[in-house]
Design an enzyme around this catalytic site. Structure first.
Site, PDB file in Angstrom:
ATOM      1  N   LYS A   1      11.904 -15.835  -9.625  1.00  0.00           N
ATOM      2  CA  LYS A   1      11.132 -14.812 -10.308  1.00  0.00           C
ATOM      3  C   LYS A   1      10.179 -15.442 -11.319  1.00  0.00           C
ATOM      4  O   LYS A   1      10.569 -16.283 -12.129  1.00  0.00           O
ATOM      5  CB  LYS A   1      12.075 -13.836 -11.025  1.00  0.00           C
ATOM      6  CG  LYS A   1      11.345 -12.745 -11.787  1.00  0.00           C
ATOM      7  CD  LYS A   1      12.323 -11.834 -12.522  1.00  0.00           C
ATOM      8  CE  LYS A   1      11.561 -10.803 -13.355  1.00  0.00           C
ATOM      9  NZ  LYS A   1      12.485  -9.915 -14.102  1.00  0.00           N
TER      10      LYS A   1
ATOM     11  N   ASN B   1       0.845  -1.193   0.000  1.00  0.00           N
ATOM     12  CA  ASN B   1       0.000   0.000   0.000  1.00  0.00           C
ATOM     13  C   ASN B   1       0.879   1.240   0.000  1.00  0.00           C
ATOM     14  O   ASN B   1       2.010   1.215   0.488  1.00  0.00           O
ATOM     15  CB  ASN B   1      -0.904   0.037   1.239  1.00  0.00           C
ATOM     16  CG  ASN B   1      -1.997  -1.000   1.204  1.00  0.00           C
ATOM     17  OD1 ASN B   1      -2.361  -1.485   0.144  1.00  0.00           O
ATOM     18  ND2 ASN B   1      -2.530  -1.337   2.362  1.00  0.00           N
TER      19      ASN B   1
END
Length: 374
Positions: free
Chosen positions: A252, A173
């Site tokens: 990844k 956030n």
């Protein structure tokens, strides 16, 4: 001045900026004719050693009085403040930490240190706090009269959390941590013992505040849970991620060659504010809203069971994320108080006053009762 200090700055330079005589010698015949070290020790409202090196910390911990500085520190009844400054490895050495613990047990207040680049070329903890920060802490300690949060234990969360998807990506956030850190400083200045649980932010720890660094929501939950039994007031300012990936990938994730969509399963994170409200009688939450702000904030107040909610309208670009200014509404079950746009430091001071008043009302105490209750 100590002998080592004279290698960095001259007595004449300090005397010019201070407008006062600089004292450095215990065996100054003129001064010691009137027992000058005792005179200085009795004159001081506070004694500040800045910078406090590993060597002087060790001498003070051992009770030595072999120069003017250590003699004054031993002879004074005024509060003693130490602003450590040294190489990061020296700071982390267990002997230095043992000496600091001994001085704290004897009543000394440790200011810092900060973190950052050091003269030796390394980076880490050990920098002396900036003079303005030292002065701010001193002003709070020396303020006359009772303070709104004297003796209370305040636990704050600040900054974002990061929920890893793979080694290079995460869910988070927006949060700079500025308002949370400003509230921590304001609570400290109001007399509270402050513990700050912070997500990843680039802000130095304010002097006199205990900081616990975390990354994920679950780490923040665990840190808060451990502190709650000793907490009088909880203030949840952190922008905690509501969800995390079901599992973090070890490598990844590569983009599919056929440009097809990718889906990530999410799982809800534990609710820190709701848990704090179960344990702490005065739990304060924050609500960052973009529309129907008051309705959503009041709904959160009811759902979480907390004492109050601080509404932050983040749709306003002037007071949004990363801004140094803010405007909030302090919402209690009985009504709202609007704090108009101002610096985050000023907003924090107003909120701390409101929270202290709310705590006293909920616990049937007066301002003078807080220290005795704690």
């Amino acid at each position: 001045m100590t002998r080592s200090a004279a290698h960095f700055v001259t007595e004449t330079s300090l005397q010019a900026v201070a407008g006062q005589r600089v004292r450095r010698d215990l065996w100054d015949a003129e001064a010691e004719a009137a027992m000058g070290h005792i005179e200085l020790a009795r004159w001081a409202d506070a004694v500040v050693v800045a910078p406090a090196t590993a060597h002087v910390i060790a001498r003070l911990a051992a009770g030595l009085a072999d120069d003017l500085l250590t003699t004054v520190c031993l002879a004074t009844t005024a509060p003693l403040f130490l602003a450590p400054a040294m190489n990061r490895q020296m700071w982390e050495h267990r002997t230095v930490q043992r000496n600091l613990a001994s001085l704290k047990d004897a009543g000394a207040v440790i200011l810092g240190p900060g973190e950052g680049d050091q003269a030796c070329g390394e980076t880490g903890p050990g920098r002396m706090l900036e003079p303005a920060e030292i002065v701010a802490v001193l002003a709070g300690h020396l303020a006359q009269g009772p303070k709104p949060m004297d003796g209370l234990n305040v636990l704050l969360t600040a900054g974002p959390t990061r929920e890893p998807i793979d080694p290079v990506r995460y869910i988070s956030n927006h949060s700079s941590g500025k308002q949370g850190f400003a509230l921590a400083r304001a609570a400290r200045d109001a007399g509270a013992n402050v513990t700050l649980v912070s997500g990843p932010v680039g802000i130095e720890t304010p002097a006199g505040i205990r900081r616990i660094d975390v990354t994920t929501a679950r780490e923040m939950y665990a840190a808060v849970e451990a502190e709650l039994p000793e907490t009088d007031i909880f203030i949840g300012v952190a922008a905690v991620a509501d969800y995390r990936p079901e599992e973090m990938q070890d490598q990844k994730i590569k983009k599919p060659g056929d440009s097809s969509d990718m889906w990530i399963g999410l799982r809800e994170n534990p609710d820190i504010l709701a848990r704090a409200a179960e344990v702490c009688s005065c739990a304060i939450g924050f609500a960052a809203e973009t529309h129907d702000t008051l309705r959503h904030a009041r709904d959160k107040l009811a759902r979480k069971g907390c004492a109050a909610i601080v509404l932050n309208d983040v749709s306003d670009e002037d007071i949004g994320f990363d801004s140094d200014r803010n405007a909030v509404t302090f919402i209690e079950p009985s009504g709202e108080t609007v704090f108009p746009i101002d610096s985050k430091e000023t907003v924090a001071e107003k909120l701390i006053d409101a929270i202290a008043l709310l705590f006293r009302r909920r616990n049937n105490t007066t301002r003078g009762d807080l220290t005795r209750q704690a």
